[in-house]
Design a protein around this motif. Structure first.
Motif, PDB file in Angstrom:
ATOM      1  N   ALA A 128       0.885  -1.136   0.040  1.00 30.68           N
ATOM      2  CA  ALA A 128       0.098  -0.003  -0.070  1.00 30.68           C
ATOM      3  C   ALA A 128       0.842   1.424   0.005  1.00 30.68           C
ATOM      4  N   PRO A 129       0.478   2.226  -0.783  1.00 30.75           N
ATOM      5  CA  PRO A 129       1.160   3.298  -0.978  1.00 30.75           C
ATOM      6  C   PRO A 129       1.015   4.071   0.456  1.00 30.75           C
ATOM      7  N   PRO A 130       2.056   5.018   0.916  1.00 30.88           N
ATOM      8  CA  PRO A 130       1.872   6.043   1.757  1.00 30.88           C
ATOM      9  C   PRO A 130       0.522   6.839   1.679  1.00 30.88           C
ATOM     10  N   HIS A 131      -0.281   6.838   2.768  1.00 37.47           N
ATOM     11  CA  HIS A 131      -1.557   7.623   2.235  1.00 37.47           C
ATOM     12  C   HIS A 131      -2.090   8.211   3.760  1.00 37.47           C
ATOM     13  N   GLY A 132      -2.723   9.231   3.704  1.00 39.48           N
ATOM     14  CA  GLY A 132      -3.432   9.710   4.553  1.00 39.48           C
ATOM     15  C   GLY A 132      -4.120  10.921   4.226  1.00 39.48           C
ATOM     16  N   GLY A 133      -4.648  11.857   5.043  1.00 33.11           N
ATOM     17  CA  GLY A 133      -5.270  13.060   4.466  1.00 33.11           C
ATOM     18  C   GLY A 133      -6.432  13.431   5.574  1.00 33.11           C
ATOM     19  N   ILE A 134      -7.366  14.182   5.190  1.00 32.96           N
ATOM     20  CA  ILE A 134      -8.329  14.416   6.055  1.00 32.96           C
ATOM     21  C   ILE A 134      -9.920  14.019   5.274  1.00 32.96           C
ATOM     22  N   ALA A 135     -10.697  13.701   6.280  1.00 35.06           N
ATOM     23  CA  ALA A 135     -12.085  13.185   5.900  1.00 35.06           C
ATOM     24  C   ALA A 135     -13.124  14.124   6.398  1.00 35.06           C
ATOM     25  N   TRP A 136     -13.860  14.653   5.750  1.00 38.13           N
ATOM     26  CA  TRP A 136     -15.069  15.546   6.219  1.00 38.13           C
ATOM     27  C   TRP A 136     -16.342  14.640   6.550  1.00 38.13           C
ATOM     28  N   GLY A 137     -16.895  14.337   7.665  1.00 36.86           N
ATOM     29  CA  GLY A 137     -17.875  13.786   7.967  1.00 36.86           C
ATOM     30  C   GLY A 137     -19.254  14.442   7.619  1.00 36.86           C
ATOM     31  N   LEU A 138     -19.475  14.095   6.155  1.00 31.56           N
ATOM     32  CA  LEU A 138     -20.697  14.495   5.537  1.00 31.56           C
ATOM     33  C   LEU A 138     -21.833  14.249   6.336  1.00 31.56           C
ATOM     34  N   ASP A 139     -22.199  12.849   6.733  1.00 28.78           N
ATOM     35  CA  ASP A 139     -22.986  12.218   7.491  1.00 28.78           C
ATOM     36  C   ASP A 139     -23.419  13.196   8.874  1.00 28.78           C
ATOM     37  N   ARG A 140     -22.153  13.405   9.410  1.00 19.93           N
ATOM     38  CA  ARG A 140     -22.352  14.146  10.720  1.00 19.93           C
ATOM     39  C   ARG A 140     -22.772  15.578  10.795  1.00 19.93           C
ATOM     40  N   LEU A 141     -22.382  16.222   9.434  1.00 26.03           N
ATOM     41  CA  LEU A 141     -22.756  17.478   9.214  1.00 26.03           C
ATOM     42  C   LEU A 141     -24.249  17.555   8.817  1.00 26.03           C
ATOM     43  N   ILE A 142     -24.712  16.555   8.025  1.00 30.30           N
ATOM     44  CA  ILE A 142     -26.097  16.316   7.985  1.00 30.30           C
ATOM     45  C   ILE A 142     -26.927  16.128   8.916  1.00 30.30           C
ATOM     46  N   MET A 143     -26.343  15.221   9.808  1.00 28.57           N
ATOM     47  CA  MET A 143     -27.008  15.197  11.334  1.00 28.57           C
ATOM     48  C   MET A 143     -27.537  16.387  12.037  1.00 28.57           C
ATOM     49  N   LEU A 144     -26.394  17.207  12.077  1.00 33.19           N
ATOM     50  CA  LEU A 144     -26.521  18.415  12.677  1.00 33.19           C
ATOM     51  C   LEU A 144     -27.285  19.391  12.024  1.00 33.19           C
ATOM     52  N   LEU A 145     -27.218  19.538  10.635  1.00 34.26           N
ATOM     53  CA  LEU A 145     -28.042  20.510   9.867  1.00 34.26           C
ATOM     54  C   LEU A 145     -29.537  20.089   9.741  1.00 34.26           C
ATOM     55  N   SER A 146     -29.681  18.685  10.252  1.00 35.71           N
ATOM     56  CA  SER A 146     -31.181  18.179   9.909  1.00 35.71           C
ATOM     57  C   SER A 146     -31.789  18.181  11.261  1.00 35.71           C
ATOM     58  N   GLY A 147     -31.131  18.283  12.420  1.00 30.69           N
ATOM     59  CA  GLY A 147     -31.573  18.263  13.682  1.00 30.69           C
ATOM     60  C   GLY A 147     -31.915  16.679  14.045  1.00 30.69           C
ATOM     61  N   ALA A 148     -31.161  15.719  13.562  1.00 30.74           N
ATOM     62  CA  ALA A 148     -31.390  14.375  13.758  1.00 30.74           C
ATOM     63  C   ALA A 148     -30.756  14.232  15.223  1.00 30.74           C
ATOM     64  N   SER A 149     -31.087  13.323  16.085  1.00 35.22           N
ATOM     65  CA  SER A 149     -30.424  12.966  17.296  1.00 35.22           C
ATOM     66  C   SER A 149     -29.492  11.973  17.380  1.00 35.22           C
ATOM     67  N   SER A 150     -29.464  11.428  16.174  1.00 32.22           N
ATOM     68  CA  SER A 150     -28.313  10.123  16.099  1.00 32.22           C
ATOM     69  C   SER A 150     -27.854  10.236  14.597  1.00 32.22           C
ATOM     70  N   LEU A 151     -26.518   9.817  14.351  1.00 29.15           N
ATOM     71  CA  LEU A 151     -25.954   9.605  13.302  1.00 29.15           C
ATOM     72  C   LEU A 151     -26.520   8.311  12.477  1.00 29.15           C
ATOM     73  N   ARG A 152     -27.123   7.572  13.122  1.00 27.91           N
ATOM     74  CA  ARG A 152     -27.883   6.439  12.530  1.00 27.91           C
ATOM     75  C   ARG A 152     -29.076   6.532  11.714  1.00 27.91           C
ATOM     76  N   ASN A 153     -29.501   7.792  12.117  1.00 22.48           N
ATOM     77  CA  ASN A 153     -30.804   8.307  11.475  1.00 22.48           C
ATOM     78  C   ASN A 153     -30.575   9.106   9.960  1.00 22.48           C
ATOM     79  N   VAL A 154     -29.297   9.230   9.663  1.00 18.74           N
ATOM     80  CA  VAL A 154     -28.934   9.975   8.551  1.00 18.74           C
ATOM     81  C   VAL A 154     -27.797   9.118   7.808  1.00 18.74           C
ATOM     82  N   ILE A 155     -27.044   8.002   8.164  1.00 20.08           N
ATOM     83  CA  ILE A 155     -26.049   7.557   7.765  1.00 20.08           C
ATOM     84  C   ILE A 155     -26.355   6.841   6.236  1.00 20.08           C
ATOM     85  N   ALA A 156     -25.517   7.117   5.218  1.00 21.23           N
ATOM     86  CA  ALA A 156     -25.841   6.704   4.025  1.00 21.23           C
ATOM     87  C   ALA A 156     -25.661   5.149   3.688  1.00 21.23           C
TER      88      ALA A 156
END
Length: 112
Positions: A48-76
């Motif tokens: 495997a090549p050296p790898h790394g980076g940053i990952a935005w949690g779109l599902d977490r952001l959607i949870m906050l924006l939608s007012g959902a109480s749990s990540l499970r309610n919006v996970i793709a």
């Protein structure tokens, strides 16, 4: 964002030898590491090549924006109907020693 993690990042282990050393430091025998994490170790064996980076949690952001109480309610991509991951075989059974370490057996026994 407002006390919620919406992203993270890291550099990943990409060398088989280093990953095996870490499993050894964690107390896994060679056989146990391959039994429990063989899919991952096999992938590293191919390289495997050296790898790394940053990952935005779109599902977490959607949870906050939608007012959902749990990540499970919006996970793709939820687990299958049995709550398992077909790629890795997770979850796997826990060893009694792991349950004791987390004091979970005691809690289970107390609820009986």
């Amino acid at each position: 964002m407002n006390g919620h993690e919406i992203g993270g990042g890291s550099l990943r282990i990409h060398r088989l030898e280093l990953q095996e050393q870490l499993f050894e430091l964690l107390g896994f025998s060679h056989e146990e590491a391959h039994q429990r994490f063989g899919f991952f170790l096999q992938a590293l064996r191919y390289g495997a090549p050296p790898h790394g980076g940053i990952a935005w949690g779109l599902d977490r952001l959607i949870m906050l924006l939608s007012g959902a109480s749990s990540l499970r309610n919006v996970i793709a991509f939820p687990k299958n109907q049995r709550g398992a991951d077909p790629l890795t075989g997770a979850p796997t059974p826990l060893e009694p020693e792991q349950l004791r370490e987390l004091r979970l057996m005691q809690a289970v026994e107390e609820t009986r």
